[in-house]
Motif scaffolding. Structure first.
Motif, PDB file in Angstrom:
ATOM      1  N   GLU A 135      55.971  26.344  22.183  1.00 10.93           N
ATOM      2  CA  GLU A 135      56.253  26.112  20.769  1.00 10.93           C
ATOM      3  C   GLU A 135      56.624  24.659  20.526  1.00 10.93           C
ATOM      4  O   GLU A 135      57.105  23.961  21.413  1.00 10.93           O
ATOM      5  CB  GLU A 135      57.388  27.023  20.303  1.00 10.93           C
ATOM      6  CG  GLU A 135      57.035  28.507  20.305  1.00 10.93           C
ATOM      7  CD  GLU A 135      58.153  29.363  19.761  1.00 10.93           C
ATOM      8  OE1 GLU A 135      59.166  28.775  19.292  1.00 10.93           O
ATOM      9  OE2 GLU A 135      58.037  30.595  19.793  1.00 10.93           O
ATOM     10  N   ALA A 168      50.280  23.736  20.319  1.00 12.54           N
ATOM     11  CA  ALA A 168      50.554  24.907  19.490  1.00 12.54           C
ATOM     12  C   ALA A 168      49.990  24.716  18.083  1.00 12.54           C
ATOM     13  O   ALA A 168      49.374  25.630  17.510  1.00 12.54           O
ATOM     14  CB  ALA A 168      52.052  25.165  19.435  1.00 12.54           C
ATOM     15  N   ALA A 169      50.182  23.533  17.512  1.00  8.47           N
ATOM     16  CA  ALA A 169      49.661  23.264  16.176  1.00  8.47           C
ATOM     17  C   ALA A 169      48.137  23.229  16.185  1.00  8.47           C
ATOM     18  O   ALA A 169      47.476  23.719  15.265  1.00  8.47           O
ATOM     19  CB  ALA A 169      50.224  21.944  15.653  1.00  8.47           C
ATOM     20  N   LEU A 227      45.336  27.698   6.291  1.00  6.15           N
ATOM     21  CA  LEU A 227      45.488  26.334   6.777  1.00  6.15           C
ATOM     22  C   LEU A 227      44.330  25.460   6.302  1.00  6.15           C
ATOM     23  O   LEU A 227      43.252  25.956   5.962  1.00  6.15           O
ATOM     24  CB  LEU A 227      45.545  26.325   8.307  1.00  6.15           C
ATOM     25  CG  LEU A 227      46.773  26.968   8.951  1.00  6.15           C
ATOM     26  CD1 LEU A 227      46.609  27.004  10.467  1.00  6.15           C
ATOM     27  CD2 LEU A 227      48.036  26.222   8.573  1.00  6.15           C
ATOM     28  N   VAL A 284      45.979  24.788  18.232  1.00 11.55           N
ATOM     29  CA  VAL A 284      45.371  26.100  18.402  1.00 11.55           C
ATOM     30  C   VAL A 284      45.401  26.879  17.089  1.00 11.55           C
ATOM     31  O   VAL A 284      44.466  27.615  16.767  1.00 11.55           O
ATOM     32  CB  VAL A 284      46.078  26.879  19.528  1.00 11.55           C
ATOM     33  CG1 VAL A 284      45.618  28.331  19.558  1.00 11.55           C
ATOM     34  CG2 VAL A 284      45.796  26.223  20.879  1.00 11.55           C
ATOM     35  N   GLN A 285      46.465  26.704  16.298  1.00  8.84           N
ATOM     36  CA  GLN A 285      46.523  27.370  14.998  1.00  8.84           C
ATOM     37  C   GLN A 285      45.366  26.932  14.107  1.00  8.84           C
ATOM     38  O   GLN A 285      44.759  27.743  13.406  1.00  8.84           O
ATOM     39  CB  GLN A 285      47.843  27.054  14.301  1.00  8.84           C
ATOM     40  CG  GLN A 285      49.068  27.672  14.927  1.00  8.84           C
ATOM     41  CD  GLN A 285      50.321  27.314  14.144  1.00  8.84           C
ATOM     42  OE1 GLN A 285      50.455  27.612  12.959  1.00  8.84           O
ATOM     43  NE2 GLN A 285      51.240  26.623  14.810  1.00  8.84           N
ATOM     44  N   SER A 286      45.072  25.637  14.130  1.00  7.79           N
ATOM     45  CA  SER A 286      44.034  25.095  13.252  1.00  7.79           C
ATOM     46  C   SER A 286      42.623  25.413  13.716  1.00  7.79           C
ATOM     47  O   SER A 286      41.679  25.321  12.923  1.00  7.79           O
ATOM     48  CB  SER A 286      44.185  23.572  13.146  1.00  7.79           C
ATOM     49  OG  SER A 286      45.391  23.225  12.518  1.00  7.79           O
ATOM     50  N   SER A 298      48.126  29.675  25.561  1.00  5.02           N
ATOM     51  CA  SER A 298      49.488  30.022  25.146  1.00  5.02           C
ATOM     52  C   SER A 298      50.389  28.795  25.284  1.00  5.02           C
ATOM     53  O   SER A 298      51.252  28.733  26.177  1.00  5.02           O
ATOM     54  CB  SER A 298      50.022  31.179  25.992  1.00  5.02           C
ATOM     55  OG  SER A 298      49.195  32.319  25.873  1.00  5.02           O
ATOM     56  N   GLU A 347      41.050  27.983  14.213  1.00  7.09           N
ATOM     57  CA  GLU A 347      40.370  29.069  13.511  1.00  7.09           C
ATOM     58  C   GLU A 347      39.752  28.620  12.196  1.00  7.09           C
ATOM     59  O   GLU A 347      38.944  29.336  11.610  1.00  7.09           O
ATOM     60  CB  GLU A 347      41.355  30.216  13.258  1.00  7.09           C
ATOM     61  CG  GLU A 347      41.857  30.890  14.531  1.00  7.09           C
ATOM     62  CD  GLU A 347      40.719  31.495  15.351  1.00  7.09           C
ATOM     63  OE1 GLU A 347      39.798  32.090  14.750  1.00  7.09           O
ATOM     64  OE2 GLU A 347      40.755  31.356  16.579  1.00  7.09           O
ATOM     65  N   VAL A 383      45.852  17.343  14.233  1.00  8.14           N
ATOM     66  CA  VAL A 383      47.007  17.928  13.567  1.00  8.14           C
ATOM     67  C   VAL A 383      47.834  16.789  12.979  1.00  8.14           C
ATOM     68  O   VAL A 383      47.572  15.607  13.236  1.00  8.14           O
ATOM     69  CB  VAL A 383      47.885  18.774  14.528  1.00  8.14           C
ATOM     70  CG1 VAL A 383      47.046  19.816  15.250  1.00  8.14           C
ATOM     71  CG2 VAL A 383      48.615  17.897  15.526  1.00  8.14           C
ATOM     72  N   PRO A 409      50.066  21.990  11.676  1.00 10.89           N
ATOM     73  CA  PRO A 409      48.658  21.998  11.271  1.00 10.89           C
ATOM     74  C   PRO A 409      48.485  21.368   9.892  1.00 10.89           C
ATOM     75  O   PRO A 409      49.410  21.389   9.068  1.00 10.89           O
ATOM     76  CB  PRO A 409      48.311  23.498  11.226  1.00 10.89           C
ATOM     77  CG  PRO A 409      49.377  24.182  12.008  1.00 10.89           C
ATOM     78  CD  PRO A 409      50.608  23.347  11.843  1.00 10.89           C
ATOM     79  N   THR A 462      53.927  23.956   4.189  1.00 10.27           N
ATOM     80  CA  THR A 462      52.973  25.045   4.408  1.00 10.27           C
ATOM     81  C   THR A 462      51.821  24.996   3.412  1.00 10.27           C
ATOM     82  O   THR A 462      50.889  25.785   3.519  1.00 10.27           O
ATOM     83  CB  THR A 462      53.664  26.415   4.304  1.00 10.27           C
ATOM     84  OG1 THR A 462      54.224  26.573   2.987  1.00 10.27           O
ATOM     85  CG2 THR A 462      54.771  26.546   5.347  1.00 10.27           C
TER      86      THR A 462
END
Length: 423
Positions: A359, A364-365, A300, A367-369, A356, A371, A148, A291, A165
């Motif tokens: 924040e 957190a960043a 992303l 796990v978003q990436s 989980s 996917e 990240v 991310p 973003t």
């Protein structure tokens, strides 16, 4: 029959704790004595699992099976050769952690046991593919990790920059930092080729493509050129030379703590190293994380998804007990505990396990990436490409130094094609 790797995710580089439970007398691994009726030997890589998780897991296993578990901590440096030797000997190791891209090679030598009885579990599909060769399961997924963007909150606030973003917003933020502060907007080595590969994947390209039974380099394509062009735009904001990677010097401990670096792209273990190094100097890190942005706000950027598998040696001292330890370690119960012990900072190996993280954390960043993770070329020959001199790294330096992309890409593709098809 030509071996077919269903997928390969890569060697994980996320350190999630120090493993010290059950090491040998030297405390650093060694050869071990393998399993027997009284014990089994498990090789885990340094930093792969928290002490508390290993201790609790092994206590539960020992209570259920009446045998002890000898965990030997190994170092990534030189592990390929060490595992190769161990798998050729009787009873050296029972269960072992291996980088995901290594699985196909070790399976091809006959060194890994068939784990077909574990099929049908709720495995993460992408990770599971990395352990499958010729439709046979030779390892089980354990965890994943990816990079990240790490940024200094104070510098970004001073510059008036906001978390981006999209790619273009990212460039705009770096421009603000360059204009309004004395900091280096981003530290980006010239040869971080897995970062560049994510930009290529954003464009729909890849390092190499399969053509029938063979593979061919795919850098001389519009997609790869566009990915490299965006990498070059980012690299213009960096003071790094064009002929080094993130490990030479180590960006997290040898670069970031030494100066005003507004942002960099890294892994979780690197963040931990940077924070520790900054604190050793008497300062305090104030990092934020986001991310890697994509071309549009609704997608992303792609990131290389690393990870580790767990396997059983074909020549284990006690293969049945080894599989029972593996079954427990990768079960829903213990996989969830593993994620929880790491504060959600790993990509889970199972779909019935949830991460989980808090924040505004690296986890957190990350796990978003997860996917939008991308994979290296799915063949054993990929390891031949990554050895020194790496043709992708060479191409990057040439282009960053102003050489013609097409000529550099043609040369790199020829070398990739030769290497990737070599056993």
């Amino acid at each position: 029959m030509k071996r077919k790797l269903m997928a390969a995710i890569g060697v994980a580089t996320l350190a999630v704790g120090a493993t010290a439970c059950g090491t040998d007398d030297n405390g650093n691994g060694g050869s071990g004595s393998g399993g027997n009726t009284d014990s089994i030997t498990v090789w885990l890589m340094d930093g792969s699992a928290p002490d508390a998780w290993i201790e609790e897991l092994n206590a539960a296993f020992e209570e259920e099976h009446g045998v002890s578990v000898n965990v030997e901590t190994q170092e990534w440096n030189g592990i390929q050769e060490k595992i190769t030797t161990a798998l050729s000997e009787d009873g050296t190791v029972d269960v072992l952690e291996i980088g995901n891209t290594q699985t196909v090679g070790f399976a091809g030598t006959g060194g890994l046991a068939d784990l077909g009885e574990f099929e049908g579990e709720a495995w993460n599909a992408t990770m599971l593919e990395s352990a499958t060769v010729d439709d046979t399961l030779y390892a089980l997924p354990w965890y994943g990790a990816n990079r990240v963007v790490v940024y200094d909150k104070g510098i970004w606030e001073e510059a008036g920059a906001e978390v981006p973003t999209t790619r273009e917003e990212w460039i705009e933020a770096l421009e603000l930092i360059e204009e309004n502060t004395d900091a280096e907007p981003i530290y980006l080595p010239g040869q971080s080729y897995y970062v560049m590969g994510g930009f290529v994947a954003d464009e729909g390209g890849a390092f190499a493509v399969q053509e029938g039974e063979e593979w061919a380099g795919a850098l001389n394509t519009p997609e790869a050129e566009a990915g490299m062009e965006f990498y070059a735009r980012l690299q213009e904001f960096s003071n790094s030379p064009t002929d080094n990677d993130e490990a030479s010097p180590q960006q997290s401990t040898e670069v970031v703590p030494q100066g005003d670096v507004a942002s960099w792209i890294g892994l979780g273990w690197e963040v931990g190293g940077a924070i520790a190094a900054i604190e050793e100097q008497g300062d305090e890190a104030d990092f934020g994380y986001f991310p890697v942005p994509g071309k549009t706000a609704d997608q992303l950027g792609h990131v290389f998804l690393g990870g580790s598998n767990l396997a059983v040696s074909e020549r284990a001292g006690d293969q049945d007990l080894a599989k029972e330890w593996l079954r427990m370690a990768t079960s829903q119960e213990w996989a969830q505990k593993f994620v929880d012990e790491n504060n959600g900072g790993v990509v889970p190996n199972r779909t019935d396990v949830t991460a989980s993280p808090e924040e505004d954390t690296f986890a957190a960043a990350m796990v978003q990436s997860a996917e939008v993770g991308y994979l290296p070329p799915l063949t054993t020959g990929w390891a031949n490409v990554e050895v020194v001199p790496n043709p992708i790294k060479d191409l990057m330096t040439k282009v960053l130094n102003g050489e013609d992309y097409t000529a550099a890409a043609e040369e790199a593709d020829a070398e990739i094609t030769t290497r990737i098809n070599r056993d």
